[in-house]
Write a protein that holds these residues in place. Structure first.
Motif, PDB file in Angstrom:
ATOM      1  N   LYS A   1      -2.621 -24.392  33.344  1.00  0.00           N
ATOM      2  CA  LYS A   1      -1.214 -24.014  33.302  1.00  0.00           C
ATOM      3  C   LYS A   1      -1.010 -22.620  32.721  1.00  0.00           C
ATOM      4  CE  LYS A   1       1.321 -26.104  30.229  1.00  0.00           C
ATOM      5  NZ  LYS A   1       1.953 -27.198  29.502  1.00  0.00           N
TER       6      LYS A   1
ATOM      7  N   TYR B   1       8.029 -18.550  40.008  1.00  0.00           N
ATOM      8  CA  TYR B   1       7.773 -19.916  39.546  1.00  0.00           C
ATOM      9  C   TYR B   1       9.048 -20.549  38.996  1.00  0.00           C
ATOM     10  CZ  TYR B   1       2.661 -19.915  39.981  1.00  0.00           C
ATOM     11  OH  TYR B   1       1.375 -19.913  40.469  1.00  0.00           O
TER      12      TYR B   1
ATOM     13  N   GLN C   1      10.190 -24.387  38.099  1.00  0.00           N
ATOM     14  CA  GLN C   1       9.317 -24.839  37.020  1.00  0.00           C
ATOM     15  C   GLN C   1       9.744 -24.219  35.692  1.00  0.00           C
ATOM     16  OE1 GLN C   1       5.217 -24.117  38.131  1.00  0.00           O
ATOM     17  NE2 GLN C   1       5.198 -25.866  39.511  1.00  0.00           N
ATOM     18  N   GLU C   2       9.438 -24.935  34.620  1.00  0.00           N
ATOM     19  CA  GLU C   2       9.705 -24.424  33.273  1.00  0.00           C
ATOM     20  C   GLU C   2       8.563 -23.503  32.862  1.00  0.00           C
ATOM     21  OE1 GLU C   2      12.333 -24.868  31.215  1.00  0.00           O
ATOM     22  OE2 GLU C   2      13.335 -25.839  32.915  1.00  0.00           O
TER      23      GLU C   2
ATOM     24  N   ASN D   1       4.818 -27.920  26.331  1.00  0.00           N
ATOM     25  CA  ASN D   1       5.671 -28.722  27.213  1.00  0.00           C
ATOM     26  C   ASN D   1       6.098 -27.960  28.467  1.00  0.00           C
ATOM     27  OD1 ASN D   1       7.303 -26.953  25.688  1.00  0.00           O
ATOM     28  ND2 ASN D   1       9.121 -28.223  26.042  1.00  0.00           N
ATOM     29  N   LYS D   2       5.744 -26.680  28.578  1.00  0.00           N
ATOM     30  CA  LYS D   2       6.117 -25.880  29.737  1.00  0.00           C
ATOM     31  C   LYS D   2       5.164 -26.147  30.904  1.00  0.00           C
ATOM     32  CE  LYS D   2       9.458 -23.849  27.523  1.00  0.00           C
ATOM     33  NZ  LYS D   2      10.877 -24.146  27.854  1.00  0.00           N
ATOM     34  N   ASP D   3       5.667 -25.929  32.113  1.00  0.00           N
ATOM     35  CA  ASP D   3       4.817 -26.109  33.295  1.00  0.00           C
ATOM     36  C   ASP D   3       3.789 -24.991  33.422  1.00  0.00           C
ATOM     37  OD1 ASP D   3       6.182 -28.442  34.299  1.00  0.00           O
ATOM     38  OD2 ASP D   3       7.834 -27.116  34.877  1.00  0.00           O
ATOM     39  N   VAL D   4       4.211 -23.762  33.143  1.00  0.00           N
ATOM     40  CA  VAL D   4       3.322 -22.608  33.257  1.00  0.00           C
ATOM     41  C   VAL D   4       3.598 -21.643  32.104  1.00  0.00           C
ATOM     42  CG1 VAL D   4       2.448 -20.763  34.747  1.00  0.00           C
ATOM     43  CG2 VAL D   4       3.482 -22.783  35.782  1.00  0.00           C
TER      44      VAL D   4
END
Length: 366
Positions: free
Chosen positions: A171, A194, A200-201, A247-250
């Motif tokens: 990630k 993104y 995405q977060e 906790n973030k996607d990327v």
């Protein structure tokens, strides 16, 4: 006509292979010194590569010195054949690629175009060999056919490489590169895609504390895109930021731009970033840079796991040969190519066919 390539340690060995395979009537179309193996000039071996051809019908006829009585009209034909062999040999002598006027005009024009695009002599020699083979196999090869063969050659060279972003895996996406390549703007463009397109977060981490302007620039982008950002002044700061954004996607990491032609700065980067941690790393290079400098930077990063290249500033140059040279020599694909300053619009997902088309389009518009 049968055309075949032979690789040997020297010319006597090559001639032995040619005679055994094609016979005494074979004609040498081209010969050159090549290096095999290695990376950026290390651990290479020097050999000779020879392109030879034989007319299958000619191969089946008796040799001229075996014919005792030759009628006048056949004697004329023999002289024409011998003259043709001399012409082909002169066109395709080892010096032919450094003396363009010995090439057929249409092939000469393509070679000149590739030279103006700063495609490496090594790749140009290979293209010319392919085009000569096409030339002698075709009755009347057109410009369109020769350009299509040129296009096919470069696409074939890159077809085994991976292009476009890494879509599965860690990630953390980390961009590294020298000063002045537009790395921070590129980070913002990719993150915006993104965040806005893939919904995405995402989050930013910057380790570029050498330039206050770089930190302020990324903070500005983060504010506009409503993306959180952390500044890491030390390896401990970097780890805390990674944990904060778990906790973030990327997570996008913008590292300091330095003069990475000097190994000391690469080592400093390694002390800041833990490359053992799972992450995707893109090396960002500007297409306005000299190919020699770009190649040296790639060499300096040879001990860091670089997944793809990102090329910037395509809009600021009409010469794209360096991109093709680097990709084929380093055997590494491209994730993105940027085409302007606008965030998030001026960026394209890289594709081998698109890169080749750019190269040929720029060359034909010169």
């Amino acid at each position: 006509m049968k055309v075949k390539k032979f690789v040997a340690k020297d010319m006597p060995e090559a001639m032995k292979k040619i005679r055994a395979d094609l016979g005494e009537e074979a004609v040498i179309l081209n010969s050159k010194r090549i290096v095999t193996g290695g990376f950026f000039g290390l651990f290479t071996k020097k050999k000779i590569e020879v392109i030879a051809a034989i007319d299958e019908e000619e191969r089946q006829r008796p040799r001229w010195n075996e014919i005792k009585h030759v009628p006048p009209e056949k004697q004329d034909l023999k002289e024409e054949v011998e003259e043709l062999k001399k012409v082909v040999a002169s066109i395709s002598s080892p010096a032919s690629l450094s003396s363009q006027d010995r090439l057929p005009e249409k092939i000469q024009q393509i070679d000149q175009m590739l030279s103006e695009q700063e495609v490496s002599p090594y790749l140009r020699e290979q293209v010319v060999e392919e085009l000569l083979a096409t030339w002698y196999r075709s009755d009347a090869p057109t410009d369109a056919l020769l350009y299509e063969k040129t296009r096919d050659f470069f696409i074939e060279k890159m077809k085994k490489l991976s292009f476009g972003p890494v879509t599965s895996g860690p990630k953390i996406i980390h961009l590294v590169g020298p000063t002045g390549v537009g790395k921070t703007t590129t980070v913002a463009k990719i993150a915006a895609y993104y965040h806005l397109e893939k919904k995405q977060e995402v989050a930013f981490i910057t380790t570029d504390t050498y330039r206050i302007a770089a930190v302020d620039q990324l903070k500005t982008y983060a504010k506009i895109l409503n993306i959180p950002v952390e500044v890491a002044y030390s390896p401990a700061d970097f780890q805390r930021a990674i944990e904060k954004f778990q906790n973030k996607d990327v997570i996008f990491v913008d590292s300091a731009g330095r003069n990475f032609q000097k190994q000391q700065y690469v080592k400093e980067l390694q002390t800041m970033i833990d490359f053992n941690e799972e992450m995707t790393t893109y090396l960002v290079l500007s297409l306005t840079s000299k190919y020699k400098d770009m190649k040296n930077i790639v060499h300096q990063f040879s001990h860091i796991p670089i997944d793809r290249f990102v090329f910037t500033k395509k809009d600021e140059t009409s010469t794209l040969g360096a991109m093709v040279n680097l990709v084929t020599e380093a055997n590494k694909g491209v994730a993105y190519v940027t085409t302007g300053q606008n965030v998030p619009d001026d960026i394209e997902i890289a594709d081998a066919t698109r890169i080749v088309d750019w190269l040929l389009e720029e060359g034909r518009h010169e």
